[in-house]
Design a protein around this motif. Sequence first.
Motif, PDB file in Angstrom:
ATOM      1  N   LEU A  67       1.027  -1.186  -0.119  1.00  0.00           N
ATOM      2  CA  LEU A  67      -0.224   0.045   0.052  1.00  0.00           C
ATOM      3  C   LEU A  67       0.800   1.136  -0.027  1.00  0.00           C
ATOM      4  O   LEU A  67       2.156   1.370   0.405  1.00  0.00           O
ATOM      5  N   LYS A  68       0.393   2.214  -0.254  1.00  0.00           N
ATOM      6  CA  LYS A  68       0.682   3.581  -0.476  1.00  0.00           C
ATOM      7  C   LYS A  68       0.264   4.672   0.955  1.00  0.00           C
ATOM      8  O   LYS A  68      -0.806   4.351   1.196  1.00  0.00           O
ATOM      9  N   VAL A  69       1.111   4.925   1.622  1.00  0.00           N
ATOM     10  CA  VAL A  69       0.713   5.787   2.849  1.00  0.00           C
ATOM     11  C   VAL A  69       1.599   7.255   2.872  1.00  0.00           C
ATOM     12  O   VAL A  69       2.832   7.381   2.248  1.00  0.00           O
ATOM     13  N   PRO A  70       1.021   8.160   3.538  1.00  0.00           N
ATOM     14  CA  PRO A  70       1.774   9.443   3.589  1.00  0.00           C
ATOM     15  C   PRO A  70       2.961   9.163   4.292  1.00  0.00           C
ATOM     16  O   PRO A  70       2.950   8.237   5.556  1.00  0.00           O
ATOM     17  N   SER A  71       4.119   9.847   3.913  1.00  0.00           N
ATOM     18  CA  SER A  71       5.542   9.801   4.996  1.00  0.00           C
ATOM     19  C   SER A  71       5.120  10.483   6.107  1.00  0.00           C
ATOM     20  O   SER A  71       4.479  11.320   6.439  1.00  0.00           O
ATOM     21  N   GLY A  72       5.840   9.780   7.111  1.00  0.00           N
ATOM     22  CA  GLY A  72       5.231   9.998   8.670  1.00  0.00           C
ATOM     23  C   GLY A  72       4.305   9.260   9.172  1.00  0.00           C
ATOM     24  O   GLY A  72       4.192   9.451  10.354  1.00  0.00           O
ATOM     25  N   GLU A 105       1.545   1.663  13.685  1.00  0.00           N
ATOM     26  CA  GLU A 105       0.603   1.141  14.055  1.00  0.00           C
ATOM     27  C   GLU A 105      -0.638   1.573  13.035  1.00  0.00           C
ATOM     28  O   GLU A 105      -1.405   0.804  12.604  1.00  0.00           O
ATOM     29  N   ASN A 106      -0.411   3.020  12.518  1.00  0.00           N
ATOM     30  CA  ASN A 106      -1.605   3.241  11.458  1.00  0.00           C
ATOM     31  C   ASN A 106      -1.313   2.656  10.300  1.00  0.00           C
ATOM     32  O   ASN A 106      -2.407   2.346   9.520  1.00  0.00           O
ATOM     33  N   CYS A 107      -0.151   2.412   9.814  1.00  0.00           N
ATOM     34  CA  CYS A 107       0.044   1.382   8.667  1.00  0.00           C
ATOM     35  C   CYS A 107      -0.667   0.011   8.655  1.00  0.00           C
ATOM     36  O   CYS A 107      -1.313  -0.335   7.707  1.00  0.00           O
ATOM     37  N   ILE A 108      -0.728  -0.458  10.030  1.00  0.00           N
ATOM     38  CA  ILE A 108      -1.293  -1.845  10.169  1.00  0.00           C
ATOM     39  C   ILE A 108      -2.906  -1.512   9.994  1.00  0.00           C
ATOM     40  O   ILE A 108      -3.713  -2.361   9.093  1.00  0.00           O
ATOM     41  N   LYS A 109      -3.502  -0.393  10.463  1.00  0.00           N
ATOM     42  CA  LYS A 109      -4.613  -0.027  10.426  1.00  0.00           C
ATOM     43  C   LYS A 109      -5.171   0.158   8.949  1.00  0.00           C
ATOM     44  O   LYS A 109      -6.264  -0.072   8.540  1.00  0.00           O
ATOM     45  N   VAL A 125       5.842  -5.938  16.572  1.00  0.00           N
ATOM     46  CA  VAL A 125       6.184  -5.819  15.086  1.00  0.00           C
ATOM     47  C   VAL A 125       7.652  -5.715  14.781  1.00  0.00           C
ATOM     48  O   VAL A 125       8.328  -5.665  15.649  1.00  0.00           O
ATOM     49  N   GLY A 126       8.050  -5.618  13.569  1.00  0.00           N
ATOM     50  CA  GLY A 126       9.372  -5.428  13.137  1.00  0.00           C
ATOM     51  C   GLY A 126       9.358  -4.838  11.802  1.00  0.00           C
ATOM     52  O   GLY A 126       8.372  -5.090  10.982  1.00  0.00           O
ATOM     53  N   ILE A 127      10.670  -4.492  11.326  1.00  0.00           N
ATOM     54  CA  ILE A 127      10.735  -3.837   9.956  1.00  0.00           C
ATOM     55  C   ILE A 127      11.960  -4.873   9.346  1.00  0.00           C
ATOM     56  O   ILE A 127      13.031  -4.921   9.685  1.00  0.00           O
ATOM     57  N   PHE A 128      11.713  -5.608   8.469  1.00  0.00           N
ATOM     58  CA  PHE A 128      12.653  -6.267   7.646  1.00  0.00           C
ATOM     59  C   PHE A 128      13.240  -7.346   8.875  1.00  0.00           C
ATOM     60  O   PHE A 128      14.581  -7.246   9.215  1.00  0.00           O
ATOM     61  N   LEU A 162       5.517   0.421  17.503  1.00  0.00           N
ATOM     62  CA  LEU A 162       4.327   0.680  17.041  1.00  0.00           C
ATOM     63  C   LEU A 162       4.271   2.349  16.471  1.00  0.00           C
ATOM     64  O   LEU A 162       3.816   2.738  15.551  1.00  0.00           O
ATOM     65  N   GLU A 163       4.910   3.044  17.455  1.00  0.00           N
ATOM     66  CA  GLU A 163       4.879   4.613  17.311  1.00  0.00           C
ATOM     67  C   GLU A 163       6.065   5.130  16.238  1.00  0.00           C
ATOM     68  O   GLU A 163       5.755   6.444  15.924  1.00  0.00           O
ATOM     69  N   ASN A 164       6.857   4.181  15.921  1.00  0.00           N
ATOM     70  CA  ASN A 164       7.784   4.626  14.991  1.00  0.00           C
ATOM     71  C   ASN A 164       7.249   4.919  13.624  1.00  0.00           C
ATOM     72  O   ASN A 164       6.275   4.377  13.293  1.00  0.00           O
ATOM     73  N   THR A 165       7.727   5.586  12.634  1.00  0.00           N
ATOM     74  CA  THR A 165       7.269   5.937  11.293  1.00  0.00           C
ATOM     75  C   THR A 165       8.184   5.259  10.457  1.00  0.00           C
ATOM     76  O   THR A 165       9.208   4.395  10.681  1.00  0.00           O
ATOM     77  N   VAL A 166       7.335   4.801   9.130  1.00  0.00           N
ATOM     78  CA  VAL A 166       7.804   4.039   8.188  1.00  0.00           C
ATOM     79  C   VAL A 166       8.705   4.888   7.138  1.00  0.00           C
ATOM     80  O   VAL A 166       8.512   5.853   6.970  1.00  0.00           O
TER      81      VAL A 166
END
Length: 99
Positions: free
Chosen positions: A22-27, A31-35, A53-56, A62-66
Amino acid sequence: MNQLIDIEVVYGLPHKQVLLSLKVPSGTTIENCIKLSGIVKHFPEIVPSEAVVGIFSKPDKLENTVKQGDRIEIYRPLTADPKEMRKLRAEKAKQAKNN
């Protein structure tokens, strides 16, 4: 206006795995990406605000940004204590060696 970035959200069970792009706004927070991903429709047991969760494969919060290209991995709870499982395997190998 925030730039849109590409990310993935993944979750799997032994018999079913889902990867959503999916595409999400930067920042956007993890947690919001999961939602936003809608993965809860596939796996109702996921509670985005409580997910581990984890990244790679690197644990994250959850509060960190992607960032562009991140893959959010939602982890299942452990069904067995890894230390206990190693101990059981070692004992089983020892018994097999003595037989």
